[in-house]
Structure formats: structure tokens, C-alpha cells
Design a protein around this motif. Sequence first.
Motif, PDB file in Angstrom:
ATOM      1  N   GLY A 224      34.254  40.863  44.364  1.00  0.00           N
ATOM      2  CA  GLY A 224      33.966  40.076  43.170  1.00  0.00           C
ATOM      3  C   GLY A 224      34.797  40.444  41.964  1.00  0.00           C
TER       4      GLY A 224
ATOM      5  N   GLU B  87      37.551  39.017  40.868  1.00  0.00           N
ATOM      6  CA  GLU B  87      38.074  37.798  40.266  1.00  0.00           C
ATOM      7  C   GLU B  87      39.591  37.803  40.064  1.00  0.00           C
TER       8      GLU B  87
ATOM      9  N   GLU C  76      32.175  34.465  41.026  1.00  0.00           N
ATOM     10  CA  GLU C  76      31.144  35.054  40.178  1.00  0.00           C
ATOM     11  C   GLU C  76      30.668  36.314  40.878  1.00  0.00           C
TER      12      GLU C  76
ATOM     13  N   TYR D 147      36.965  29.833  41.884  1.00  0.00           N
ATOM     14  CA  TYR D 147      35.893  30.281  40.996  1.00  0.00           C
ATOM     15  C   TYR D 147      35.149  31.404  41.697  1.00  0.00           C
TER      16      TYR D 147
ATOM     17  N   TYR E  58      31.562  32.216  45.496  1.00  0.00           N
ATOM     18  CA  TYR E  58      32.997  32.131  45.748  1.00  0.00           C
ATOM     19  C   TYR E  58      33.296  30.700  46.147  1.00  0.00           C
TER      20      TYR E  58
ATOM     21  N   ARG F  42      29.192  37.036  44.558  1.00  0.00           N
ATOM     22  CA  ARG F  42      27.956  36.284  44.788  1.00  0.00           C
ATOM     23  C   ARG F  42      28.260  34.802  44.975  1.00  0.00           C
TER      24      ARG F  42
END
Length: 180
Positions: free
Chosen positions: A56, A58, A72, A70, A92, A90
Motif C-alpha cells: 500500500g 502508492e 488506498e 488508485y 487497489y 486495502r
Amino acid sequence: MRKFLEAIAGFAVTFGTMFKKPITEEYPDERPRVAPRYHGRHQLNRHPDGLEKCIGCELCAWACPADAIYVEGADNTPEERYSPGERYGRVYQINYLRCIGCGLCIEACPTRALTMINECEMADDNRADLIWGKDKLLAPLQPGMQAPPHDMAPGSTEEDYYLGRIKPLPSSEPVPGAAK
């Protein structure tokens, strides 16, 4: 007479190909062969015990020039562990309406969680179905893998996961403390 011969010469290509066997692809009955190194759709990979490699961070979303990804991130808890690190992805999503297939997201991933596989069929007749979430992107569970959330392999550390020292579980042995 000269113009007539020029007209006949113009039709030579047409007459030459008229009796050749047509080259027809039998798609979708016969799937097209793609080059072995073709990079098609994305895949979120797993560790050999089934935990997700995505942490996660990013970085893939930041690297994407088309803003098609995106992510998160969320924190792992002792009760629910999805990846070996502190965090996991959490949410994707990859928007294939925007993705240009450049592969910069693959290069940016520090854990090799995101790769591109040799699959080329991603077309759909509904725009909403071209935004793929984790349900479509996660690699399928292989023998010896257990679906997260579950604890890390007994006696292992985060470093063991990132150095590839984790082995698949024997299929008869469940992971201790795993959620059922």
C-alpha cells in the motif's frame, strides 16, 4: 488500345489475389498467440504462503503518467494481516480506460507486487467493468497458499518475506492463528 491495357494492368493485383486462399482469424474460437514477453494486463502477486506482496505504498499510482491507478493503504492488525509489512493495499484499482500500458508502475513497485502478465484479452462492452479491483487483479491462490488474512509463517520476519525465504505451506498444515 493503350488505355485498355492500362486498365487490365490495374486489375492485375485484384485478379492475382482473387483466387488465393483467404487468411482468416478464427477469433474468439481460437485464441491469438502473443509473443512470450508480451506485457498485457496487470497482476498483484502473492508470497508463497498466500500473503499479498502489496504494502500500500502508492508508488505505482505516483509513477503512472495516465493517473490510472488508485491505491488506498491500510494498517495490518494482529487479527487481520494481509501482507507481511505494517501496511497493505486495502483498495487497489486500475482503470483500463486510462492505462497506456507503459509499465512505469511495474518499475516503481519496491516489492515486485505488481507485474504484467501475458494476457491480452481485457475488452468489455461496459465502461464500469474496465475499472479492475483487487478481486480481478490478485493472483490466484496456488497449492500451499492460504487466503489472507492470516499470520506470517512461523518463525519468519518481514525481511524473510522480502528476501524470498518463505516457502509454500504443506497443504495439510494450516497456518497458526489464521482466520477461517
